[in-house]
Design an enzyme around this catalytic site. Structure first.
Site, mmCIF file in Angstrom:
data_model
loop_
_atom_site.group_PDB
_atom_site.id
_atom_site.type_symbol
_atom_site.label_atom_id
_atom_site.label_comp_id
_atom_site.label_asym_id
_atom_site.label_seq_id
_atom_site.Cartn_x
_atom_site.Cartn_y
_atom_site.Cartn_z
ATOM 1 N N ILE A 12 -39.755 47.512 -2.301
ATOM 2 C CA ILE A 12 -39.524 48.610 -3.251
ATOM 3 C C ILE A 12 -40.831 49.373 -3.490
ATOM 4 O O ILE A 12 -40.843 50.594 -3.608
ATOM 5 C CB ILE A 12 -38.925 48.083 -4.570
ATOM 6 C CG1 ILE A 12 -37.676 47.242 -4.271
ATOM 7 C CG2 ILE A 12 -38.587 49.233 -5.523
ATOM 8 C CD1 ILE A 12 -37.093 46.498 -5.464
ATOM 9 N N ASN A 32 -51.707 41.920 -1.636
ATOM 10 C CA ASN A 32 -52.350 40.798 -0.914
ATOM 11 C C ASN A 32 -51.724 40.549 0.455
ATOM 12 O O ASN A 32 -52.184 39.681 1.201
ATOM 13 C CB ASN A 32 -52.322 39.514 -1.761
ATOM 14 C CG ASN A 32 -50.903 39.031 -2.043
ATOM 15 O OD1 ASN A 32 -49.942 39.487 -1.437
ATOM 16 N ND2 ASN A 32 -50.792 38.087 -2.970
ATOM 17 N N PHE A 74 -45.282 46.193 -8.788
ATOM 18 C CA PHE A 74 -44.215 45.609 -7.957
ATOM 19 C C PHE A 74 -44.599 44.209 -7.482
ATOM 20 O O PHE A 74 -43.834 43.563 -6.779
ATOM 21 C CB PHE A 74 -43.974 46.477 -6.719
ATOM 22 C CG PHE A 74 -43.495 47.865 -7.030
ATOM 23 C CD1 PHE A 74 -42.152 48.117 -7.197
ATOM 24 C CD2 PHE A 74 -44.391 48.916 -7.165
ATOM 25 C CE1 PHE A 74 -41.697 49.395 -7.484
ATOM 26 C CE2 PHE A 74 -43.955 50.196 -7.446
ATOM 27 C CZ PHE A 74 -42.606 50.430 -7.615
ATOM 28 N N TYR A 142 -37.468 33.186 -12.762
ATOM 29 C CA TYR A 142 -37.789 34.561 -12.342
ATOM 30 C C TYR A 142 -37.483 35.536 -13.482
ATOM 31 O O TYR A 142 -38.330 36.341 -13.894
ATOM 32 C CB TYR A 142 -36.977 34.910 -11.085
ATOM 33 C CG TYR A 142 -36.999 36.371 -10.738
ATOM 34 C CD1 TYR A 142 -38.189 37.007 -10.402
ATOM 35 C CD2 TYR A 142 -35.824 37.127 -10.745
ATOM 36 C CE1 TYR A 142 -38.201 38.359 -10.090
ATOM 37 C CE2 TYR A 142 -35.836 38.472 -10.427
ATOM 38 C CZ TYR A 142 -37.021 39.085 -10.107
ATOM 39 O OH TYR A 142 -37.033 40.424 -9.808
ATOM 40 N N LYS A 146 -40.051 37.845 -16.017
ATOM 41 C CA LYS A 146 -39.967 39.285 -16.263
ATOM 42 C C LYS A 146 -39.810 39.566 -17.762
ATOM 43 O O LYS A 146 -40.340 40.552 -18.284
ATOM 44 C CB LYS A 146 -38.790 39.885 -15.477
ATOM 45 C CG LYS A 146 -38.984 39.844 -13.965
ATOM 46 C CD LYS A 146 -40.151 40.707 -13.498
ATOM 47 C CE LYS A 146 -40.227 40.799 -11.989
ATOM 48 N NZ LYS A 146 -41.384 41.581 -11.509
ATOM 49 N N ASN A 171 -29.195 45.138 -7.927
ATOM 50 C CA ASN A 171 -29.508 44.667 -6.568
ATOM 51 C C ASN A 171 -30.064 45.777 -5.683
ATOM 52 O O ASN A 171 -29.307 46.621 -5.184
ATOM 53 C CB ASN A 171 -28.269 44.028 -5.935
ATOM 54 C CG ASN A 171 -28.043 42.653 -6.521
ATOM 55 O OD1 ASN A 171 -27.742 42.524 -7.705
ATOM 56 N ND2 ASN A 171 -28.205 41.633 -5.709
ATOM 57 N N LEU A 189 -28.587 39.325 0.621
ATOM 58 C CA LEU A 189 -27.268 39.394 1.240
ATOM 59 C C LEU A 189 -27.184 40.421 2.364
ATOM 60 O O LEU A 189 -26.767 40.091 3.479
ATOM 61 C CB LEU A 189 -26.210 39.689 0.163
ATOM 62 C CG LEU A 189 -24.773 39.738 0.671
ATOM 63 C CD1 LEU A 189 -24.338 38.386 1.220
ATOM 64 C CD2 LEU A 189 -23.825 40.188 -0.436
ATOM 65 N N PHE A 207 -21.980 32.224 -1.018
ATOM 66 C CA PHE A 207 -22.374 31.205 -1.995
ATOM 67 C C PHE A 207 -21.347 31.089 -3.122
ATOM 68 O O PHE A 207 -21.521 31.665 -4.194
ATOM 69 C CB PHE A 207 -23.755 31.515 -2.582
ATOM 70 C CG PHE A 207 -24.875 31.466 -1.570
ATOM 71 C CD1 PHE A 207 -24.825 30.617 -0.478
ATOM 72 C CD2 PHE A 207 -26.009 32.276 -1.732
ATOM 73 C CE1 PHE A 207 -25.867 30.565 0.451
ATOM 74 C CE2 PHE A 207 -27.048 32.224 -0.818
ATOM 75 C CZ PHE A 207 -26.980 31.378 0.276
ATOM 76 N N ARG A 220 -21.965 42.170 -7.718
ATOM 77 C CA ARG A 220 -23.287 42.744 -7.959
ATOM 78 C C ARG A 220 -23.220 44.263 -7.888
ATOM 79 O O ARG A 220 -22.350 44.831 -7.231
ATOM 80 C CB ARG A 220 -24.295 42.250 -6.901
ATOM 81 C CG ARG A 220 -24.597 40.760 -6.978
ATOM 82 C CD ARG A 220 -25.460 40.456 -8.198
ATOM 83 N NE ARG A 220 -25.773 39.042 -8.317
ATOM 84 C CZ ARG A 220 -24.991 38.134 -8.903
ATOM 85 N NH1 ARG A 220 -23.836 38.502 -9.438
ATOM 86 N NH2 ARG A 220 -25.356 36.877 -8.981
HETATM 87 N N1 UDP Z 1 -25.303 35.742 -1.380
HETATM 88 C C1 UDP Z 1 -24.433 35.042 -0.547
HETATM 89 N N2 UDP Z 1 -24.914 34.586 0.655
HETATM 90 C C2 UDP Z 1 -26.200 34.791 1.067
HETATM 91 C C3 UDP Z 1 -27.069 35.510 0.205
HETATM 92 C C4 UDP Z 1 -26.589 35.971 -1.014
HETATM 93 O O1 UDP Z 1 -23.270 34.813 -0.869
HETATM 94 O O2 UDP Z 1 -26.563 34.324 2.151
HETATM 95 C C5 UDP Z 1 -24.794 36.262 -2.660
HETATM 96 C C6 UDP Z 1 -25.556 35.766 -3.880
HETATM 97 O O3 UDP Z 1 -24.975 34.585 -4.380
HETATM 98 C C7 UDP Z 1 -25.391 36.934 -4.846
HETATM 99 C C8 UDP Z 1 -25.292 38.167 -3.934
HETATM 100 O O4 UDP Z 1 -24.963 37.653 -2.637
HETATM 101 O O5 UDP Z 1 -24.180 36.835 -5.542
HETATM 102 C C9 UDP Z 1 -26.580 38.946 -3.840
HETATM 103 O O6 UDP Z 1 -27.626 38.023 -3.582
HETATM 104 P P1 UDP Z 1 -29.091 38.493 -3.198
HETATM 105 O O7 UDP Z 1 -29.880 37.267 -2.880
HETATM 106 O O8 UDP Z 1 -29.028 39.560 -2.155
HETATM 107 O O9 UDP Z 1 -29.633 39.200 -4.507
HETATM 108 P P2 UDP Z 1 -29.784 38.660 -6.019
HETATM 109 O O10 UDP Z 1 -28.428 38.860 -6.649
HETATM 110 O O11 UDP Z 1 -30.216 37.234 -5.965
HETATM 111 O O12 UDP Z 1 -30.813 39.563 -6.602
#
Ligand code: UDP
Length: 328
Positions: A12, A32, A74, A142, A146, A171, A189, A207, A220
């Site tokens: 970003i 870095n 960032f 995390y 923040k 996201n 994702l 997931f 999301r």
């Molecule tokens: N997700 C998933 N499989 C993956 C990576 C992410 O199902 O291999 C899901 C994750 O559980 C979330 C969404 O996709 O609901 C977005 O995840 P990401 O890690 O991209 O962003 P975050 O929501 O953690 O900022």
């Protein structure tokens, strides 16, 4: 404006650096390169390789390259999942890094600061879409980090008069023709789905499909990185013009399930993208959708990428051109 961009070689940060330059501002990137990529930094930006935990290097950068109108931060660890395994990277390292940067900001009399904050502040929302007034319940170390940084900004404002914008990203996704998303390891994702489409991965893991959502997978709010960059510039301009500190939730205002994102990627890429449901990932709330009305109303921000297909198409374009990220 002359802007100090910590973490300006990251995903970003580098897109925002490019957008600042395109808008006629001058940028000093401090990074870095642990997660960032030198190639992602525009040539017109001044690049300083350094770590926010190294206060001597940080001080030197402010002395050599200032004065600045604004600072953007960032630079931090950025993964919910990782923070559930290594809270110390977040609650110790990223907090120390952030406070070092805040200290330099006020020491060198920079009037305005923009923090990359997160939707992970809203782990148990009472109202969806989520407004800035929603109660804060960090969902992971995390998000907690923040939140500490947002609270620290409040104190730096009270003590030193620093004005700030805390931008809670939902996201972030999508790419520009020249700047993409390249994390190692990749955990997000959309880039993971596109790795399947590129033939680099057999399938995408979903997931959990037992969340209380329309198809059981997490919802999301996917917001294009160029739209986030525009929000940073608008917010900094408002602060530099004398405006008050503010918190903004940044998203499109609509949510997509993991399965819907996979389906959209199938349409965009023409690849079947096999998927398999696996265990939930720790720290993931069921639904995160932003009510981003405040920044629209106050600053006229308007996301340009409102369709998930258009967002994925922009990412697909970059990932096809850079199948192994910046490395090759
Ligand atoms: N997700 C998933 N499989 C993956 C990576 C992410 O199902 O291999 C899901 C994750 O559980 C979330 C969404 O996709 O609901 C977005 O995840 P990401 O890690 O991209 O962003 P975050 O929501 O953690 O900022």
């Amino acid at each position: 404006m002359r802007v100090f961009v910590a973490g300006g070689a990251g995903y970003i940060g580098s897109v925002t650096t490019a957008a600042l330059i395109e808008a006629g501002h001058s940028v000093v990137v401090f990074d870095n390169l642990r997660q960032g990529h030198r190639q992602a930094v525009q040539q017109q930006a001044t690049f300083v390789q350094g770590d926010l935990l190294d206060t001597t290097a940080l001080d030197q950068a402010f002395r050599d390259h200032g004065p600045f109108d604004g600072v953007m931060n960032f630079a931090s660890h950025t993964l919910v999942g990782e923070s559930m395994q290594h809270p110390e990277y977040y609650l110790r390292d990223s907090v120390s890094a952030g406070i070092n940067l805040l200290t330099a900001t006020v020491q060198y009399k920079v009037p305005a600061f923009i923090l990359s904050s997160t939707a992970n502040l809203f782990d148990a929302p009472e109202t969806i879409p989520i407004a800035e007034t929603e109660r804060i319940v960090p969902g992971s170390p995390y998000g907690e980090m923040k939140w500490w940084m947002e609270r620290a900004l409040g104190w730096y404002e009270r003590i030193f008069g620093l004005r700030y914008g805390a931008l809670r990203y939902f996201n972030a996704c999508g790419c520009t023709p020249t700047i993409g998303e390249d994390h190692d390891p990749e955990t997000h994702l959309i880039p993971l789905i596109l790795q399947v489409a590129l033939g680099q991965r057999e399938q995408i893991s979903i997931f959990g499909d037992d969340y209380p959502t329309r198809d059981g997978t997490c919802v999301r709010d996917y917001i294009h990185v160029l739209d986030l960059a525009a929000a940073h510039i608008l917010t900094l301009e408002a602060l530099v013009a004398g405006g008050a500190s503010r918190h903004y939730n940044l998203g499109n205002g609509s949510g997509f399930t993991v399965k819907e994102v996979i389906d959209a990627a199938r349409k965009v890429t023409g690849h079947p993208i096999p998927a398999q449901v696996v265990e939930r990932r720790a720290g993931d709330p069921a639904v995160l959708i932003a009510a981003a009305d405040t920044i629209r109303r106050e600053l006229g921000w308007q996301p340009a990428y409102t369709s998930i297909e258009a967002i994925i198409a922009s990412a697909w374009e970059w990932h096809r051109q850079h199948p192994h990220g910046y490395a090759k």
